[in-house]
Scaffold this motif. Structure first.
Motif, mmCIF file in Angstrom:
data_model
loop_
_atom_site.group_PDB
_atom_site.id
_atom_site.type_symbol
_atom_site.label_atom_id
_atom_site.label_comp_id
_atom_site.label_asym_id
_atom_site.label_seq_id
_atom_site.Cartn_x
_atom_site.Cartn_y
_atom_site.Cartn_z
ATOM 1 N N LEU A 252 3.625 22.750 -20.449
ATOM 2 C CA LEU A 252 3.299 23.457 -19.268
ATOM 3 C C LEU A 252 4.449 23.446 -18.255
ATOM 4 C CD1 LEU A 252 0.835 24.446 -17.313
ATOM 5 C CD2 LEU A 252 0.592 22.283 -16.512
ATOM 6 N N GLU A 253 4.827 21.963 -18.188
ATOM 7 C CA GLU A 253 5.943 21.739 -17.545
ATOM 8 C C GLU A 253 7.043 22.659 -17.745
ATOM 9 O OE1 GLU A 253 8.449 17.806 -16.264
ATOM 10 O OE2 GLU A 253 8.012 18.047 -18.239
ATOM 11 N N GLY A 254 7.316 22.917 -19.017
ATOM 12 C CA GLY A 254 8.498 23.806 -19.394
ATOM 13 C C GLY A 254 8.447 25.299 -18.792
ATOM 14 N N THR A 258 10.468 27.289 -16.189
ATOM 15 C CA THR A 258 11.047 28.624 -16.494
ATOM 16 C C THR A 258 10.725 29.680 -15.227
ATOM 17 O OG1 THR A 258 10.712 28.335 -18.853
ATOM 18 C CG2 THR A 258 10.627 30.709 -18.257
ATOM 19 N N VAL A 259 9.676 29.580 -14.681
ATOM 20 C CA VAL A 259 9.474 30.807 -13.853
ATOM 21 C C VAL A 259 9.533 30.125 -12.497
ATOM 22 C CG1 VAL A 259 7.726 31.861 -15.226
ATOM 23 C CG2 VAL A 259 6.812 30.009 -13.633
ATOM 24 N N GLY A 260 10.220 29.017 -12.214
ATOM 25 C CA GLY A 260 10.699 28.347 -10.845
ATOM 26 C C GLY A 260 9.192 27.944 -10.106
ATOM 27 N N VAL A 261 8.175 27.260 -10.759
ATOM 28 C CA VAL A 261 7.088 26.922 -9.724
ATOM 29 C C VAL A 261 7.000 25.380 -9.758
ATOM 30 C CG1 VAL A 261 4.508 26.831 -9.671
ATOM 31 C CG2 VAL A 261 5.625 29.134 -10.464
ATOM 32 N N ALA A 262 7.047 24.921 -8.392
ATOM 33 C CA ALA A 262 6.894 23.469 -8.518
ATOM 34 C C ALA A 262 5.643 22.918 -8.948
ATOM 35 C CB ALA A 262 7.197 23.045 -6.858
ATOM 36 N N ASN A 263 5.519 22.111 -9.641
ATOM 37 C CA ASN A 263 3.996 21.651 -10.208
ATOM 38 C C ASN A 263 3.953 20.017 -10.186
ATOM 39 O OD1 ASN A 263 5.749 21.344 -12.435
ATOM 40 N ND2 ASN A 263 4.305 21.219 -13.824
ATOM 41 N N PRO A 264 3.988 19.622 -9.079
ATOM 42 C CA PRO A 264 4.094 17.932 -8.672
ATOM 43 C C PRO A 264 2.732 17.421 -9.234
ATOM 44 C CG PRO A 264 3.599 19.076 -6.629
ATOM 45 C CD PRO A 264 4.186 20.287 -7.651
ATOM 46 N N VAL A 265 1.431 18.094 -9.195
ATOM 47 C CA VAL A 265 0.372 17.382 -9.816
ATOM 48 C C VAL A 265 0.500 17.754 -11.530
ATOM 49 C CG1 VAL A 265 -2.039 17.558 -10.090
ATOM 50 C CG2 VAL A 265 -1.062 18.319 -7.804
ATOM 51 N N GLY A 266 0.941 18.411 -11.793
ATOM 52 C CA GLY A 266 1.275 18.676 -13.392
ATOM 53 C C GLY A 266 2.092 17.535 -13.844
#
Length: 304
Positions: A252-254, A258-266
Motif C-alpha cells: 500500500l505504501e508503494g 507511486t501516485v504521490g499520495v501522503a499516507n501518514p496513517v498507513g
C-alpha cells in the motif's frame, strides 16, 4: 459425473490456509482439479484422496488446466510460478486464464497481465476477503480485476468458493481494492491493540471493553475474530500472519508513493506491524499484535 460446459479443468497452486478450502469446494462443485505438490503434504494428500490430481511442476499443472488459481504469498511468488522452464507460461495452452488470488502489488499485476496477453494467455486478479473457516465453507468474497470476457469465464469457478464476487474493473483493480481493504483491517488491528493496551493501563479490562463495543456501531466481523483471540486465547481465530500483514501495508505504501499520495496513517499502521515482525514475531497471527503492543507498554491483556 458428467461435467457441464461451465466446468473447465482447474489448476490450483497454493493449497495452504485459504487454498485448501477453496480447492476442496471446487472439487465438491464438480470441477476437474489438479493441484501442485507442496512441501506440506497433508493438504495435498487430502485433496488427492478427494479426487484431485497432483502435478509435480507448475508447467505440468498448466498443461492439464484451462483456469489456474494462484493462492501464494505475493508478487514475487506469483512471478516465480509463472516464469521459467517449469513455469505456468511454459506449459499453458493459448487462452488459459491465470487467476491470482494472492494479495499482490497491483503495479506488478498490471505488468504481468500485459506479458501474459502477449503470450496468448490471460491474467485476472481475484484477491480474497474472509478467513480459512469461510474458505472451507465456500463463503469467501472476491474482488476481481479482469476484462468482462475473462470475468464471465472465471465466475462459475469463483462461485464454487465465494459467496460475494465483485468485478471491480480491469486487471490490477482487484489488487488495488484488496490493499485498500487490508489497510482498513490492519488499521483496525493496530487501533484495537493500542486501545486495549491503554484500557488495561487505566483499569478497563479487555472483558469490560468488549462488553461495551460488542453489538454496537463499532462491532464488525474483524473485531469479533480479533477479540476471540484476546478474550479466549484462541490462536487460530484469525490465521493471517503479522509478516503477511506487513507485506500488504508495504505494498500500500508503494502504491501511495507511486501516485504521490501522503499516507501518514498507513505509515503508522505499517510501523506497528514492522516493530512486531522485526522482533521475531512475524509468524504470529494478526490478533496477537495486541500482546506485542501491550508488552511494549509494560502490561498484559491476560491480567485481571
Amino acid at each position: 459425473m458428467k461435467m457441464s460446459a461451465e466446468r473447465e479443468s482447474v489448476g490450483f497452486v497454493g493449497v495452504g490456509f485459504m487454498g485448501q478450502g477453496m480447492a476442496r469446494n471446487l472439487l465438491d462443485k464438480g470441477f476437474p482439479l489438479t493441484v501442485l505438490g507442496h512441501r506440506n503434504r497433508k493438504p495435498v494428500e487430502e485433496l488427492v484422496a478427494a479426487g484431485a490430481a497432483e502435478a509435480k511442476s507448475a508447467r505440468e499443472l498448466a498443461r492439464r488446466s484451462r483456469i489456474i488459481f494462484l493462492c501464494v504469498t505475493g508478487s514475487a511468488q506469483v512471478e516465480g510460478v509463472l516464469k521459467g522452464e517449469n513455469g505456468i507460461i511454459a506449459g499453458a495452452a493459448p487462452g488459459t486464464v491465470v487467476v491470482d488470488c494472492s494479495t499482490s502489488d497491483p503495479m506488478v499485476t498490471v505488468r504481468l497481465a500485459q506479458e501474459l496477453e502477449a503470450a496468448g494467455l490471460h491474467l485476472a486478479d481475484a484477491p480474497l476477503g474472509g478467513t480459512p473457516a469461510q474458505a472451507a465453507l465456500g463463503k469467501l468474497s472476491a474482488m476481481v480485476g479482469a476484462t468482462p470476457e475473462v470475468f464471465a469465464r472465471i465466475k462459475p469457478a469463483c462461485e464454487a468458493w465465494a459467496e460475494k464476487i465483485v468485478h471491480v474493473g480491469p486487471a490490477g483493480d482487484g489488487h488495488k481494492m484488496k490493499l485498500l481493504n487490508n489497510f482498513l483491517s490492519m488499521g483496525y488491528a493496530a487501533i484495537y491493540a493500542e486501545a486495549l493496551t491503554l484500557g488495561q493501563k487505566i483499569g478497563i479490562t479487555p472483558q469490560n471493553f468488549d462488553s461495551v463495543i460488542r453489538g454496537g456501531r463499532m462491532d464488525c466481523g474483524f473485531y469479533q475474530t480479533f477479540m476471540q483471540y484476546v478474550l479466549q486465547r484462541d490462536r487460530d481465530a484469525h490465521k493471517f500472519t503479522l509478516a503477511n500483514a506487513l507485506k500488504d501495508v508495504r505494498y500500500l505504501e508503494g502504491v501511495a508513493n507511486t501516485v504521490g499520495v501522503a499516507n501518514p496513517v498507513g505509515n503508522a499502521v505499517k510501523n506497528s506491524f514492522a516493530t512486531a515482525v522485526a522482533s521475531g514475531r512475524g509468524e504470529d497471527y494478526v490478533p496477537m499484535l495486541s500482546d506485542w503492543i501491550a508488552g511494549l507498554n509494560g502490561t498484559s491483556l491476560t491480567e485481571r
